[in-house]
Motif scaffolding. Structure first.
Motif, PDB file in Angstrom:
ATOM      1  N   ALA A 141       0.806  -1.216   0.000  1.00 18.68           N
ATOM      2  CA  ALA A 141       0.000   0.000   0.000  1.00 18.68           C
ATOM      3  C   ALA A 141       0.841   1.269   0.000  1.00 18.68           C
ATOM      4  N   PHE A 142       1.943   1.265   0.750  1.00 19.65           N
ATOM      5  CA  PHE A 142       2.718   2.495   0.919  1.00 19.65           C
ATOM      6  C   PHE A 142       4.109   2.425   0.296  1.00 19.65           C
ATOM      7  N   GLY A 143       4.429   1.309  -0.342  1.00 20.84           N
ATOM      8  CA  GLY A 143       5.734   1.183  -0.980  1.00 20.84           C
ATOM      9  C   GLY A 143       5.653   0.851  -2.447  1.00 20.84           C
ATOM     10  N   VAL A 144       5.141  -0.323  -2.758  1.00 24.23           N
ATOM     11  CA  VAL A 144       5.133  -0.808  -4.139  1.00 24.23           C
ATOM     12  C   VAL A 144       4.167  -0.006  -5.011  1.00 24.23           C
ATOM     13  N   THR A 160       5.246   3.574  -5.729  1.00 21.31           N
ATOM     14  CA  THR A 160       6.389   3.565  -6.635  1.00 21.31           C
ATOM     15  C   THR A 160       5.945   3.330  -8.067  1.00 21.31           C
ATOM     16  N   CYS A 161       5.050   2.372  -8.250  1.00 23.52           N
ATOM     17  CA  CYS A 161       4.532   2.104  -9.598  1.00 23.52           C
ATOM     18  C   CYS A 161       3.798   3.330 -10.149  1.00 23.52           C
ATOM     19  N   TYR A 162       3.051   4.015  -9.290  1.00 24.39           N
ATOM     20  CA  TYR A 162       2.330   5.210  -9.730  1.00 24.39           C
ATOM     21  C   TYR A 162       3.306   6.325 -10.110  1.00 24.39           C
ATOM     22  N   ALA A 163       4.393   6.465  -9.337  1.00 22.87           N
ATOM     23  CA  ALA A 163       5.400   7.476  -9.646  1.00 22.87           C
ATOM     24  C   ALA A 163       6.071   7.183 -10.979  1.00 22.87           C
ATOM     25  N   LEU A 216      11.914  13.251 -11.166  1.00 19.89           N
ATOM     26  CA  LEU A 216      13.005  13.472 -10.215  1.00 19.89           C
ATOM     27  C   LEU A 216      13.026  12.398  -9.129  1.00 19.89           C
ATOM     28  N   SER A 217      11.847  11.997  -8.666  1.00 17.71           N
ATOM     29  CA  SER A 217      11.789  10.963  -7.637  1.00 17.71           C
ATOM     30  C   SER A 217      12.283   9.624  -8.178  1.00 17.71           C
ATOM     31  N   VAL A 218      11.979   9.329  -9.447  1.00 22.17           N
ATOM     32  CA  VAL A 218      12.469   8.087 -10.052  1.00 22.17           C
ATOM     33  C   VAL A 218      13.979   8.158 -10.240  1.00 22.17           C
ATOM     34  N   ASP A 219      14.512   9.338 -10.564  1.00 19.95           N
ATOM     35  CA  ASP A 219      15.966   9.509 -10.634  1.00 19.95           C
ATOM     36  C   ASP A 219      16.618   9.109  -9.308  1.00 19.95           C
ATOM     37  N   LEU A 220      16.049   9.603  -8.207  1.00 17.53           N
ATOM     38  CA  LEU A 220      16.587   9.270  -6.889  1.00 17.53           C
ATOM     39  C   LEU A 220      16.434   7.785  -6.583  1.00 17.53           C
ATOM     40  N   LEU A 221      15.303   7.202  -7.014  1.00 19.55           N
ATOM     41  CA  LEU A 221      15.081   5.774  -6.800  1.00 19.55           C
ATOM     42  C   LEU A 221      16.124   4.938  -7.530  1.00 19.55           C
TER      43      LEU A 221
END
Length: 302
Positions: free
Chosen positions: A37-40, A43-46, A277-282
């Motif tokens: 709910a709060f991780g996967v 992340t997929c939505y981002a 940007l968040s995916v870059d950090l990921l």
């Protein structure tokens, strides 16, 4: 015949699940639900936002190239890179050193010192930064005389842009190192006493024991600490945001990548760019974590 408690057992021709096994699945299921709910799912939505535009149309790497071309992108990642180099080096050296001292020469008072080290971590991030802003203001700080001895007479001089990576390292160490010291101390307690005693009998000094036995046996714990500290460090937001506000704009509000992402999302309304940007950090975090895992053999069996 009865097998391990968490396995299935035969009863009258039927196969029944042991209660201990059911309890294990029950406890794990709560974590799995929260992880999804709060991780996967976020992340997929981002990732979907990063690969699409505001109308939901796929644009490939368009958002990534657009944010990369932003003049603030390079400086934000350089700032966070310098901070991470200082923070991780200080964390690794001082945490291991203090844990070794608590386990050795300071063992009698280790319980009190572990509590004192851990205590700052009880403060929320915002409260901790506000406390440090007071401490760093020569006009209000109880150690203002020390700041003035360095030639800093105003808060603006203390939080000058060139000082920020070191200041953020001090704040991060003060708030977060205590928990890692406790973890490393526990890991040192798992080293067989017979191994250490044999080394002492052979004439090894405390320094030789630390360098040749204790630290090598802490390698996986140090690797684990580096992975989580790196991930937390790339998310730096509260500290530079409050310092930027306190400096009346002397520090840019896009000092870190997380701040820049915030600017995209809530100032420009560009959630797709913020997601990129968040995916870059990921990707950066996963790449560095994979490097540490394979170099340190984190999942290798002993």
């Amino acid at each position: 015949m009865t097998t391990a408690p968490a396995q299935r057992v035969r009863r009258g021709g039927r196969t029944a699940t042991n209660p201990a096994g059911r309890a294990g699945y029950l406890f794990a299921s709560g974590y799995v639900v929260l992880l999804l709910a709060f991780g996967v799912l976020p992340t997929c939505y981002a990732v979907w936002l990063a690969l699409s535009n505001s109308r939901g149309q796929l644009v490939g790497l368009g958002n990534f190239t657009r944010t990369f071309a932003d003049f603030r992108f390079g400086s934000a990642f350089v700032h966070i890179g310098v901070y991470l180099l200082i923070w991780l080096a200080v964390l690794m050296v001082l945490v291991v050193l203090l844990a070794l001292l608590l386990h050795g020469r300071m063992r009698r008072s280790s319980a009190t010192l572990r509590f004192l080290f851990y205590l700052p971590g009880a403060l929320a991030g915002v409260a901790s930064v506000l406390l440090w802003l007071i401490l760093l203001d020569p006009a209000a700080s109880p150690v203002g005389w020390l700041l003035e001895a360095f030639g800093w007479h105003t808060l603006a001089q203390v939080i000058a842009p060139g000082h920020l990576p070191v200041l953020f390292t001090v704040i991060a160490f003060w708030t977060g190192a205590g928990g890692w010291i406790v973890i490393m101390y526990g890991a040192l307690n798992n080293i067989p006493h017979e191994v250490l005693e044999a080394a002492r009998i052979d004439g090894a000094s405390p320094l030789q024991i630390a360098l040749r036995i204790q630290i090598p046996m802490l390698t996986k714990w140090i690797a684990y600490m580096l992975i989580l500290a790196f991930a937390a460090g790339t998310q730096l937001f509260v500290e530079p945001q409050l310092v930027s506000t306190a400096s009346w704009g002397m520090i840019p509000d896009s000092w870190s990548p997380n701040q820049l992402s915030y600017q995209y999302a809530f100032q420009a309304g560009d959630f797709n760019g913020a997601a990129a940007l968040s995916v870059d950090l990921l990707v950066l975090g996963l790449g560095c974590a994979a490097l540490v895992v394979f170099r340190a053999g984190l999942f290798d069996r002993d």
